[in-house]
Design an enzyme around this catalytic site. Structure first.
Site, PDB file in Angstrom:
ATOM      1  N   PHE A 109      -2.449  18.314  28.850  1.00 48.39           N
ATOM      2  CA  PHE A 109      -1.061  18.193  28.410  1.00 48.39           C
ATOM      3  C   PHE A 109      -0.878  18.583  26.942  1.00 48.39           C
ATOM      4  CE2 PHE A 109      -1.006  14.706  31.789  1.00 48.39           C
ATOM      5  CZ  PHE A 109      -0.636  15.611  32.781  1.00 48.39           C
ATOM      6  N   GLU A 149       3.733  -7.574  50.212  1.00 49.70           N
ATOM      7  CA  GLU A 149       2.685  -6.651  50.636  1.00 49.70           C
ATOM      8  C   GLU A 149       1.492  -7.456  51.124  1.00 49.70           C
ATOM      9  OE1 GLU A 149       2.604  -2.785  48.056  1.00 49.70           O
ATOM     10  OE2 GLU A 149       2.876  -4.473  46.696  1.00 49.70           O
ATOM     11  N   ASP A 175       6.184  -4.439  37.923  1.00 53.54           N
ATOM     12  CA  ASP A 175       5.944  -3.370  38.883  1.00 53.54           C
ATOM     13  C   ASP A 175       7.026  -3.291  39.945  1.00 53.54           C
ATOM     14  OD1 ASP A 175       4.379  -1.259  39.968  1.00 53.54           O
ATOM     15  OD2 ASP A 175       3.578  -2.621  41.472  1.00 53.54           O
ATOM     16  N   ARG A 206      -5.759  19.299  35.294  1.00 53.90           N
ATOM     17  CA  ARG A 206      -7.014  19.637  34.616  1.00 53.90           C
ATOM     18  C   ARG A 206      -8.070  19.923  35.672  1.00 53.90           C
ATOM     19  NH1 ARG A 206      -8.809  15.140  30.535  1.00 53.90           N
ATOM     20  NH2 ARG A 206      -8.970  14.066  32.526  1.00 53.90           N
ATOM     21  N   HIS A 226      12.684  -2.073  41.762  1.00 52.80           N
ATOM     22  CA  HIS A 226      13.077  -2.143  43.167  1.00 52.80           C
ATOM     23  C   HIS A 226      14.021  -3.305  43.454  1.00 52.80           C
ATOM     24  CE1 HIS A 226      10.159   0.882  43.641  1.00 52.80           C
ATOM     25  NE2 HIS A 226       9.109   0.147  43.917  1.00 52.80           N
ATOM     26  N   LYS A 254      15.330   5.225  50.631  1.00 53.75           N
ATOM     27  CA  LYS A 254      15.159   4.718  51.990  1.00 53.75           C
ATOM     28  C   LYS A 254      16.520   4.574  52.669  1.00 53.75           C
ATOM     29  CE  LYS A 254      10.904   2.160  50.985  1.00 53.75           C
ATOM     30  NZ  LYS A 254      10.024   2.844  51.947  1.00 53.75           N
ATOM     31  N   HIS A 281      11.727   5.134  44.496  1.00 50.55           N
ATOM     32  CA  HIS A 281      11.686   5.638  45.867  1.00 50.55           C
ATOM     33  C   HIS A 281      12.367   4.709  46.853  1.00 50.55           C
ATOM     34  CE1 HIS A 281       8.036   3.080  45.865  1.00 50.55           C
ATOM     35  NE2 HIS A 281       8.290   2.926  47.141  1.00 50.55           N
TER      36      HIS A 281
END
EC number: 1.1.1.49
Length: 526
Positions: free
Chosen positions: A124, A256, A275, A81, A280, A222, A218
């Site tokens: 959309f 993290e 999350d 947009r 993962h 790795k 993702h």
């Protein structure tokens, strides 16, 4: 989508863009001399103005082009947009490449790539915009020779997934011409529980067949994650001890050192377990625990990972064997950081978990009785992701207790990030006249052992999408099984008070240490 600490992009030494043996880590695995080059194709990115697109996707596309792994007519279409023209979009991509690409900027590569860039403005639910997208795709087929082959990357919040795929179907974009292909690439989170994941799978599969859908995790891109399989199945020194007869327990950690940053709108209400653990860490667990596949194609890998997921059992007492926490303000890295409840956009009474730890079992012959401890958290002591396979102590020690007082357990530690490699920890005699034994480590580091640099995860995953190689992409069955495992934990937490508190810069709440102490174990300090 999990946000990782942004590192300075690694600029590789310029080499043969077609990918020589030393310069191209994404070569064809069947022949080390041949690169895996995508055929005629294009990539359409929805949500092209977001951080993921700017920091990861656009730089990855450029790096693939710079390595000579994209066809000369490759095309990149942005949909967002914004009141942009094609040249405005190209300028945005240029800036993202200069800031985040891992390979050197080459003008000739950029010019060839930029010629295939187009931008379509719209929402959309804007039928006119999707009609324009269809015309743009047709024009690129003619001018760039993309042959009708397109991947649609949904780099958008999950609530927009159904709308986008339905619009693709409505305007004929999901249907490939004869001899061509169309694929959908979907970022996590894929649902927020089992019910919503099933509903979303049903909507997506109404438009795209299962083998046309590429769900991005993702972490699976790795190199060190892929090396789990090489470590286990290519070496006779590891696989014979990779079972309940020798392994005491397994710890899988993703820590993290950052807070939520500007992600309050996404993170609050989701939390660390949804999350990170649901995708993962459960994927890392499956790769660690699975049996040897018949081959390394997508179907064989899926078969073995599903066996693990379906054998996973939660502890009977979730109060004693799961922990959730939330970080508080403290001094970290020489500066004062705020607590989660003090972050911008977070309600002071939020019960969202920023730390989660759970104990799981795998009820099969290989792993019966071996606990798997999974933990993740923000504002912890350092940024690290690792899998530690901790071995049992020797059944008999001929050494005096004073000689081995500091001796720990043998372990094989797979370091996923940031110092990619493998550490083997064992006891060794200290030089001297007395018999004193101390823990030592042998290290394998990717950066020191190979001349090639590891490709960035999104480079590998985007290339695999264009090649139709689904080995590194979770299938819908895996997603649903992961939610089946996590849902009871989330339901228990929702009805049992608030998260435990922990100070930023530490290693989580005291309750997590107590959870392992009840089993006579302790967390590793990475």
């Amino acid at each position: 989508m999990t946000e990782e600490t942004t590192e300075a992009p690694h600029k590789e030494t310029p080499g043969d863009p077609a990918g020589t043996e030393w310069s191209n880590p994404l070569r064809d695995s069947r022949d080390r001399r041949l690169p895996r080059i995508a055929g005629p194709s294009g990539l359409v990115i929805f949500g092209v103005t977001g951080d993921l697109s700017r920091k990861k996707l656009m730089p990855a596309v450029y790096d693939l082009a710079n390595r000579g792994l994209l066809p000369p007519g490759f095309s990149l279409v942005g949909f967002a947009r914004r009141d942009w023209e094609d040249q405005d979009f190209a300028e945005v991509v240029h800036d993202a490449v200069e800031e985040h690409a891992r390979t050197p900027f080459r003008e000739e590569v950029w010019q060839q790539l930029a010629e295939g860039m187009r931008f379509v403005p719209g929402d959309f639910d804007d039928d006119t915009a999707f009609e324009q997208l269809r015309l743009t795709v047709d024009e690129l087929d003619s001018s760039r020779g993309t042959s009708g082959n397109y991947a649609f990357y949904l780099s958008v919040p999950p609530r927009f997934f159904p709308k986008v795929v339905q619009q693709l179907k409505k305007h004929g974009l999901a249907d490939a011409p004869a001899g061509a292909w169309r694929r959908a690439v979907i970022e996590k989170p894929f649902g927020h529980d089992l019910r919503s994941a099933k509903e979303l799978n049903a909507i997506v599969h109404e438009v795209f067949a299962p083998d046309q859908v590429f769900r991005i995790d993702h972490y699976l891109g790795k190199e060190t994650v892929q090396n789990i399989l090489a470590l286990r199945f290519a070496n006779t020194m590891f696989e014979p001890i990779w079972n309940r007869s020798f392994v005491d327990h397994v710890q899988i950690t993703m820590a993290e050192d950052i807070g939520i940053g500007g992600r309050a709108g996404y993170y609050d209400g989701i939390g660390a377990a949804r999350d990170v653990i649901q995708n993962h860490l459960l994927q890392l667990m499956a790769l660690t625990a699975m049996e040897e596949p018949a081959s390394f194609d997508a179907a064989s890998l899926l078969t073995e990972k599903l066996k693990v997921f379906r054998a996973v059992r939660l502890p009977k007492d979730l109060g004693r064997h799961t922990v959730r926490g939330q970080y508080e303000g403290a001094w970290q890295g020489g500066r004062r950081v705020c607590g989660y409840a003090e972050e911008d956009g977070i309600d002071a009474g939020s019960t969202t978990d920023t730390y989660a730890a759970i104990k799981l079992g795998v009820d099969n012959r290989r792993w019966a009785g071996v606990p798997f401890y999974l933990r993740t958290g923000k504002r912890l002591g350092r940024r690290v992701t690792e899998i530690a396979v901790v071995l049992q102590r020797a059944p008999h020690s001929p050494f005096d207790s004073t000689a081995t007082e500091e001796l720990g357990e043998n372990a094989v530690v797979i370091r996923v990030q940031p110092d990619e490699g493998v550490t083997v920890r064992f006891g060794s005699k200290v030089p001297g006249t007395s018999m004193e034994i101390r823990d030592v480590s042998m290290d394998f580091a990717y950066g020191e052992s190979f001349t090639e640099s590891s490709p960035e995860a999104y480079e590998r995953l985007i290339l695999d999408v264009l090649l139709g190689d689904a080995n590194l992409f979770p299938r819908h069955q895996e997603v649903e099984e992961s939610w089946r495992i996590l849902d009871p934990v989330e339901e228990y937490w929702a009805s049992h008070g608030s998260p435990a508190r922990y100070a930023s810069g530490g290693w989580g709440p005291a309750e997590a240490d107590e959870m392992l102490a009840r089993d006579g174990r302790s967390w590793r300090r990475p």
